[in-house]
Design a protein around this motif. Structure first.
Motif, PDB file in Angstrom:
ATOM      1  N   ASP A 181       0.835  -1.207   0.000  1.00 44.81           N
ATOM      2  CA  ASP A 181       0.000   0.000   0.000  1.00 44.81           C
ATOM      3  C   ASP A 181       0.867   1.253   0.000  1.00 44.81           C
ATOM      4  OD1 ASP A 181      -2.307  -1.497   0.028  1.00 44.81           O
ATOM      5  OD2 ASP A 181      -2.388  -1.586   2.211  1.00 44.81           O
ATOM      6  N   GLU A 208      -2.428  12.614  -0.588  1.00 42.98           N
ATOM      7  CA  GLU A 208      -1.586  11.641  -1.249  1.00 42.98           C
ATOM      8  C   GLU A 208      -1.526  11.884  -2.749  1.00 42.98           C
ATOM      9  OE1 GLU A 208      -5.658   9.717  -1.602  1.00 42.98           O
ATOM     10  OE2 GLU A 208      -4.665  11.459  -0.776  1.00 42.98           O
ATOM     11  N   THR A 238       1.723   4.579  -2.379  1.00 44.60           N
ATOM     12  CA  THR A 238       1.369   5.387  -3.544  1.00 44.60           C
ATOM     13  C   THR A 238       2.618   6.082  -4.065  1.00 44.60           C
ATOM     14  OG1 THR A 238      -0.876   5.756  -2.723  1.00 44.60           O
ATOM     15  CG2 THR A 238      -0.046   7.292  -4.376  1.00 44.60           C
ATOM     16  N   SER A 249      -0.513   4.612   1.571  1.00 48.63           N
ATOM     17  CA  SER A 249      -1.755   4.925   0.866  1.00 48.63           C
ATOM     18  C   SER A 249      -2.899   5.359   1.768  1.00 48.63           C
ATOM     19  CB  SER A 249      -2.196   3.709   0.038  1.00 48.63           C
ATOM     20  OG  SER A 249      -1.195   3.347  -0.881  1.00 48.63           O
ATOM     21  N   SER A 250      -2.896   5.009   3.034  1.00 47.29           N
ATOM     22  CA  SER A 250      -4.010   5.345   3.924  1.00 47.29           C
ATOM     23  C   SER A 250      -3.604   6.439   4.902  1.00 47.29           C
ATOM     24  CB  SER A 250      -4.466   4.105   4.703  1.00 47.29           C
ATOM     25  OG  SER A 250      -4.889   3.083   3.823  1.00 47.29           O
TER      26      SER A 250
END
Length: 662
Positions: A59, A138, A61, A92-93
């Motif tokens: 995960d 992001e 980006t 990503s989170s």
């Protein structure tokens, strides 16, 4: 009935007072009976990340020039283009890093191994830097060069960021100590704290693998940084001190790394392992104490169940009291109306006159004095210059009320000696100054004093689109597609008002703080050989054609003008379409997050806008419908049109009277 007569009617006043006290008592009783604790006990919200190595399935980006190397399973910034590039690798989170209730920053600890090296000469001088960043989104990539992919000068004042930079180039304009320092950046590219790590025997650009430990205690506001060989925690911190991060944090933020290189310098930054742990305080919400069991009674040994009739709800009494009060007031008003006298009539007339007082005029463009403009731009100082072309220079200015503006100052030599072109420009500026649309840069005013010709626009914090397509970093697809739709909406609105922009290109499209596209920098005056009648016939068609080329630029991330020995963008796009490969035109730097349906639709619309006018070129109203997927796009010809709109690869503009025949 006047307010003072209403209040000083003894009978009515007593009724209102009694009813108000009754309602207040009922509300207090009901509130206390239904009172629930807003929050419960405080708990720790913990987030833990562990990446002993990296792969594309994780995960993470990747933005801009960032990539994950399959050779060593490390994050690499940049991937290929070693000069003047920027990239980010972000988890990503979002992670909770701030408690809005207590206004306290979370505590966190992160450690990562990194390496900075010159791929051409392991011991040679290199330039650039790597940063651990905490950012609000992001999607954004900062500028290359000294900005370390962390920030850009267009949105520095509004962009929340916390970063620890590992900088290998000295930039005096940012207050850097030397070319081997660590900085703590709080909402600015200028470091709040800067440490010369040479004093600790650390040399960031020696090509060795280093490990950094960054520790922050949110309650104590204690910030510590350690740097040493991979696997060994040094006994002494390179920095330890009190810093309050809370003003620079949202409740949820993204964490990761950014890096950049400058012109004529090569540098590769790799991050091969990463651990991150955060602990933030939060309050649990306590559930209601009311249960189904408290509302039922079990009778006859539990065989029969019946619901206990509830008491008349307090809300019913409140409703009855309000109705009675309103009824009494209406009767009192009716009786008093019969007894109104001349004074009451005068008072009513006065009240009516005041009520219908004309509203203040809406915001409109206005005339500025030359002295106002000169003061706003610091006497047109060189440091205020935003850009220039053959006709004008644009400056950044700040008005006395603190508002930032863009000031376009035309060269006097641009106008003919007869002055007709200047008079025409003044007329057009005032006409466009009346236009208001969410996707058009408002004209704030003008100044035509002392033979000066100046137009004042609202300032767009994120600069022009061409800088983002070709300089700042990599715009993600979602923002690019929104830019295309925003520009189409603006041009459609202008054309509906029987106006034209006459200067559609990437440098005339600006981005506000939320990356909404705003069309500005109108082409107010065409050359003197072009008549008004000719202009009215072709200007809107020119807008459509130029919009088509702009769409191809946005999708491909390329400039419309080709370099020496390269195929022009428009020629390349048609060649790819004819060969059934127009999908290859999509900018690969955006990664795999591109929506293929939207990208294909945008390319089709862009190519359609460059067709000959009598061979299918749409209106801007139709373009908006195509981009919103409200109607299908007609099939494009499978062969390149014999005669495209007279587009010059040198100027990128329509040339000559031949425009009128398309």
């Amino acid at each position: 009935m006047s307010l003072h007569r209403l209040l000083f009617n003894p009978f009515l006043f007593m009724i209102i007072l009694t009813t108000t006290l009754t309602l207040n008592s009922l509300l207090i009783v009901e509130s206390s009976s239904n009172k629930k604790p807003a929050s419960g006990p405080e708990i720790n919200v913990t987030k833990y990340l562990s990446f002993p190595n990296f792969s594309t399935s994780q995960d993470i980006t990747l933005l801009g020039s960032a990539a994950i190397s399959t050779e060593n399973n490390c994050i690499q910034i940049p991937e290929n283009n070693l000069q003047y590039s920027a990239g980010r690798a972000i988890y990503s989170s979002p992670i909770r890093l701030f408690d809005p209730k207590t206004q306290t920053a979370a505590s966190f600890t992160t450690t990562f191994s990194f390496q900075i090296q010159n791929p051409e000469n392991d011991a040679g001088p290199i330039s650039g830097g790597l940063s651990f960043v905490i950012v609000p989104d992001e999607l954004t990539v900062g500028r290359p060069g000294p900005w370390l992919g962390m920030m850009n000068d267009a949105c520095e004042d509004e962009y929340k960021v916390v970063a620890v930079e590992f900088d290998t180039r000295m930039n005096p304009e940012f207050g850097d100590l030397n070319d081997n320092h660590v900085g703590i950046n709080l909402g600015s590219i200028v470091s709040t704290k800067s440490i010369n790590v040479s004093d600790f025997g650390v040399y960031l650009n020696d090509g060795k693998v280093h490990r950094a430990w960054i520790i922050y205690d949110g309650l104590m506001k204690l910030f510590e940084i350690y740097i040493g060989p991979d696997g060994i925690l040094p006994a002494r911190a390179v920095y330890s001190g009190n810093l309050d991060l809370s003003p620079y944090l949202n409740e949820y933020m993204f964490v990761g790394f950014s890096g950049s290189t400058g012109n004529n310098h090569t540098e590769v930054h790799t991050v091969c392992s990463w651990n991150f742990t955060s602990v933030s305080r939060a309050s649990l919400r306590v559930p209601s104490t009311e249960t189904c069991e408290s509302k039922i009674i079990v009778a006859n040994g539990g065989n029969n169940i019946h619901v206990v009739p509830s008491k008349t709800p307090t809300s019913f009494y409140i409703f009855v009291a309000v109705v009675v009060l309103v009824f009494i007031i209406m009767i009192n008003l009716y009786l008093n109306r019969k007894r109104k006298d001349e004074n009451y009539s005068d008072e009513t007339a006065s009240f009516t006159k005041e009520k219908h007082r004309p509203a203040p005029p809406n915001y409109r463009a206005r005339k500025f004095n030359f002295s106002e403009i000169s003061s706003a731009t610091r006497a047109f100082g060189e440091l205020q210059v935003l850009g220039s072309d053959t006709r004008s220079v644009t400056y950044k200015g700040t008005l006395v009320n603190g508002c930032n503006v863009a000031v376009k100052r035309f060269y006097s030599k641009f106008f003919s000696s007869r002055g007709s072109e200047r008079r025409r420009l003044i007329k057009e500026v005032k006409l466009v100054g009346k236009i208001r649309h969410p996707n058009i840069v408002p004209i704030r005013g003008w100044s035509f004093d002392r033979q000066e010709t100046i137009v004042v626009y609202n300032f767009a914090p994120n600069g022009s689109l061409d800088k983002w397509l070709l300089g700042f970093g990599v715009l993600p697809w979602t923002r690019r597609f929104k830019v295309v739709k925003d520009v189409a909406e603006a041009l459609s609105y202008l054309h509906s008002k029987e106006l034209a922009h006459k200067n559609v290109k990437a440098s005339s499209v600006f981005l506000d703080i939320s990356f909404r596209a705003l069309v500005g920098d109108f082409g107010f005056v065409l050359s003197s050989m072009e008549s008004t009648r000719f202009e009215s016939l072709v200007s809107q068609k020119v807008d459509v054609f130029e919009f088509g080329v702009l769409v191809l630029e946005v999708v491909s991330g390329r400039a419309r003008r080709s370099g020496p020995g390269e195929m022009d963008l428009l020629d390349l796009a048609w060649a790819m379409h004819v060969g059934g490969e127009k999908g290859k035109l999509v900018d690969r730097r955006m990664g795999p997050v591109v929506n293929p349906d939207q990208a294909n639709r945008a390319l089709e619309v862009g190519l359609m806008c460059t067709l000959n006018d009598n061979k299918g070129r749409p209106t801007m109203e139709e373009v908006v419908e195509y981009l919103n997927f409200e109607k299908p796009v007609p099939e494009l010809p499978r062969t390149r049109p014999v005669s495209l709109f007279p587009y010059s690869s040198t100027t990128g503009l329509c040339s000559g009277y031949s425009c009128s025949f398309k």
